[in-house]
Design a protein around this motif. Structure first.
Motif, short mmCIF file in Angstrom:
data_model
loop_
_atom_site.label_atom_id
_atom_site.label_comp_id
_atom_site.label_asym_id
_atom_site.label_seq_id
_atom_site.Cartn_x
_atom_site.Cartn_y
_atom_site.Cartn_z
N THR A 163 -57.94 -15.47 -27.37
CA THR A 163 -58.97 -16.02 -28.26
C THR A 163 -58.43 -16.25 -29.66
O THR A 163 -58.69 -17.30 -30.27
CB THR A 163 -60.17 -15.05 -28.32
OG1 THR A 163 -60.72 -14.89 -27.00
CG2 THR A 163 -61.25 -15.57 -29.26
N ARG A 315 -68.23 -12.88 -21.05
CA ARG A 315 -67.62 -14.15 -21.44
C ARG A 315 -66.11 -14.12 -21.30
O ARG A 315 -65.48 -15.09 -20.84
CB ARG A 315 -68.01 -14.49 -22.89
CG ARG A 315 -69.46 -14.92 -23.06
CD ARG A 315 -69.82 -15.08 -24.53
NE ARG A 315 -71.20 -15.50 -24.69
CZ ARG A 315 -71.60 -16.77 -24.72
NH1 ARG A 315 -70.70 -17.74 -24.63
NH2 ARG A 315 -72.86 -17.07 -24.87
N GLN A 316 -65.51 -13.01 -21.69
CA GLN A 316 -64.05 -12.90 -21.59
C GLN A 316 -63.60 -12.95 -20.14
O GLN A 316 -62.57 -13.58 -19.82
CB GLN A 316 -63.59 -11.60 -22.25
CG GLN A 316 -63.70 -11.61 -23.77
CD GLN A 316 -63.39 -10.27 -24.39
OE1 GLN A 316 -63.33 -9.24 -23.70
NE2 GLN A 316 -63.18 -10.24 -25.70
N GLU A 319 -63.91 -16.70 -19.01
CA GLU A 319 -62.93 -17.61 -19.62
C GLU A 319 -61.50 -17.25 -19.24
O GLU A 319 -60.65 -18.14 -19.16
CB GLU A 319 -63.11 -17.58 -21.14
CG GLU A 319 -64.44 -18.18 -21.59
CD GLU A 319 -64.73 -17.97 -23.06
OE1 GLU A 319 -63.94 -17.25 -23.72
OE2 GLU A 319 -65.76 -18.49 -23.55
N THR A 324 -66.04 -21.67 -17.74
CA THR A 324 -66.67 -22.02 -19.00
C THR A 324 -68.08 -21.44 -19.04
O THR A 324 -68.84 -21.60 -18.07
CB THR A 324 -66.76 -23.55 -19.17
OG1 THR A 324 -65.45 -24.10 -19.14
CG2 THR A 324 -67.42 -23.91 -20.50
N GLY A 335 -71.77 -18.97 -15.86
CA GLY A 335 -70.41 -19.49 -15.96
C GLY A 335 -70.18 -20.60 -14.96
O GLY A 335 -70.68 -20.55 -13.83
N SER A 397 -68.26 -29.42 -24.96
CA SER A 397 -68.75 -28.35 -24.11
C SER A 397 -69.31 -28.95 -22.84
O SER A 397 -69.52 -30.16 -22.74
CB SER A 397 -69.83 -27.54 -24.85
OG SER A 397 -70.91 -28.39 -25.19
#
Length: 456
Positions: A163, A315-316, A319, A324, A335, A397
């Motif tokens: 990140t 989220r981690q 991703e 996404t 996701g 996005s």
């Protein structure tokens, strides 16, 4: 980062500098522990997170907790000696369920980088490109190499590091934008080209390279950048370039006079899209994760912080496996894993994400989240409408609509806590990719598809 006192440098090899001189931090585990704590200064990092950060699951020794305790003890002693007069206010404390490093953010180069980047972007948005370029360049000069490069060299792989590394690329693109608006296209052309060569799917950088080439009188080369990007997007992701990039391509074809101006809001890749792209029917896997508690965890403020931590971890996980996050509401996170030509692993990546989330939040001693945490997930594979949308800063996005999200919601409602519910199409895709044979742990998360047929 000069001056009296203690400074922490993460944008390159990890260093602690005291009164201008780097100091010895000890062995790799001690350094890695400090690195992870510095990524979240002032926040409690759970013991379980530190253990998974220091060792792979299959390599964790039985004495892992003792080794971690020794590393923390060594760091605490070293930091207390370095700041013995208390002037720096650096404290490494034990706080359930782990440890926290109390340090003034302005003594960490990562914080200074983010602060300078924010100031630069504010100037860019307000129409002051010269000031923006100055702040953004100062932010980029703090980097001495890849973030925590000494730790990554010994096999450390953390989502937080990725990140931060991506944040540098975003700021680099902001700096390019400021330079272009100042009319310095020739001076930054080589650096933009280098970024595009290393990151060929970054549409904003490709758009900036096209504009710089066109202003340098190289229309054919600018159009070539677009052709190569479009070919890569179609072949790798099954997607067309964004609406902004298509507008820029058309403007170059037509020799639009606005391309020569210092500012071109109509074709700037950094500008948000006014009209989203039309949806495309794509073969995808989507994972819907819900995390919550079966009892209160404390005061509302404390609960909010824990929920934020849950959301960040989910989220981690998404991703880090190429997915996404397309939507999040309350404790639900959706996701998207698009199918790719010549690759059929999107269903497997979705399942591995869901199982990793459930396993990470299992109710075990020293867990990353409080006891009473309830996590469940539903995964659906099939065709859905995927739409690309412009976003602030030139980043595009994705959103997904159609029956698949509705089916996932229905499945999630009936899924037991701690389980992953998989539709028949997902299980069929896993069978084709031999995922069940390669990853037998996934079979423990089978469930019945409540939206129609049963998972056979």
């Amino acid at each position: 980062m000069r001056g009296i006192g203690m400074w922490f440098r993460m944008l390159g090899p990890l260093e602690v500098v005291v009164d201008g001189r780097p100091v010895d931090l000890g062995g790799s585990k001690q350094r890695a522990t400090l690195g992870l704590l510095l990524l979240q200064p002032g926040r409690v990092v759970p013991t379980s997170r530190l253990l998974t950060a220091l060792w792979n699951e299959e390599e964790t020794p039985v004495t892992a907790r003792k080794i971690l305790q020794n590393a923390v003890w060594g760091l605490r002693r070293r930091l207390s000696v370095l700041s013995e007069d208390g002037r720096d206010g650096v404290t490494l404390s034990t706080r359930a369920p782990g440890y926290t490093l109390e340090v003034a953010p302005e003594r960490i180069d990562l914080h200074l980088f983010r602060q300078m980047a924010t100031e630069g972007r504010a100037h860019l948005a307000s129409g002051a490109p010269e000031e923006a370029a100055r702040h953004l360049e100062s932010a980029l000069k703090l980097w001495r190499g890849a973030v925590l490069s000494d730790l990554t060299e010994v096999g450390i792989v953390w989502p937080e590091v990725t990140t931060v590394q991506n944040a540098r690329l975003d700021v680099l693109e902001d700096w390019f934008e400021a330079q272009l608006e100042c009319g310095r296209h020739a001076s930054v052309l080589g650096e933009i080209a280098t970024l595009v060569e290393n990151e060929p799917l970054r549409e904003r950088a490709c758009g900036q390279l096209m504009r710089a080439l066109y202003r340098c009188g190289r229309q054919a080369d600018a159009l070539g950048v677009y052709r190569r990007l479009r070919a890569s997007l179609v072949e790798d992701l099954g997607l067309e370039p964004s609406r902004e990039l298509r507008l820029l391509h058309q403007a170059i074809l037509e020799h639009d006079p606005a391309l020569h101006a210092a500012q071109q809001p109509a074709v700037r890749i950094a500008a948000p899209a006014v009209v989203p792209d039309p949806p495309a029917r794509r073969h995808v896997s989507i994972v819907l994760v819900r995390a919550g508690f079966d009892r209160p965890v404390g005061e509302p403020r404390e609960t909010d912080l824990v929920l934020d931590e849950l959301d960040l971890r989910i989220r981690q996980e998404i991703e880090s496996r190429g997915g996404t996050v397309v939507a999040a509401l309350g404790t639900d996170v959706l996701g998207l894993f698009p199918g790719r030509p010549y690759a059929t692993d999107h269903a497997e990546r979705a399942v591995r994400t869901a199982t990793a989330v459930c396993d990470a939040f299992a109710r075990t001693p020293g867990s990353a989240v409080p006891g009473g945490t309830e996590v469940k997930a539903a995964i659906v594979t099939g065709e859905a409408l995927v739409r690309r949308r412009g976003a602030e800063g030139g980043v595009t996005s994705l959103s997904v609509s159609g029956m698949l999200p509705h089916i996932a919601q229905t499945m999630l409602t009936q899924a037991p806590d701690g389980e992953v519910q998989i539709c028949p199409a997902t299980r069929k895709a896993l069978a084709r990719s031999a995922a069940w044979e390669r990853h037998p742990e996934l079979s423990g998360h089978q469930a019945t598809h409540v939206g129609g047929a049963s998972a056979a």
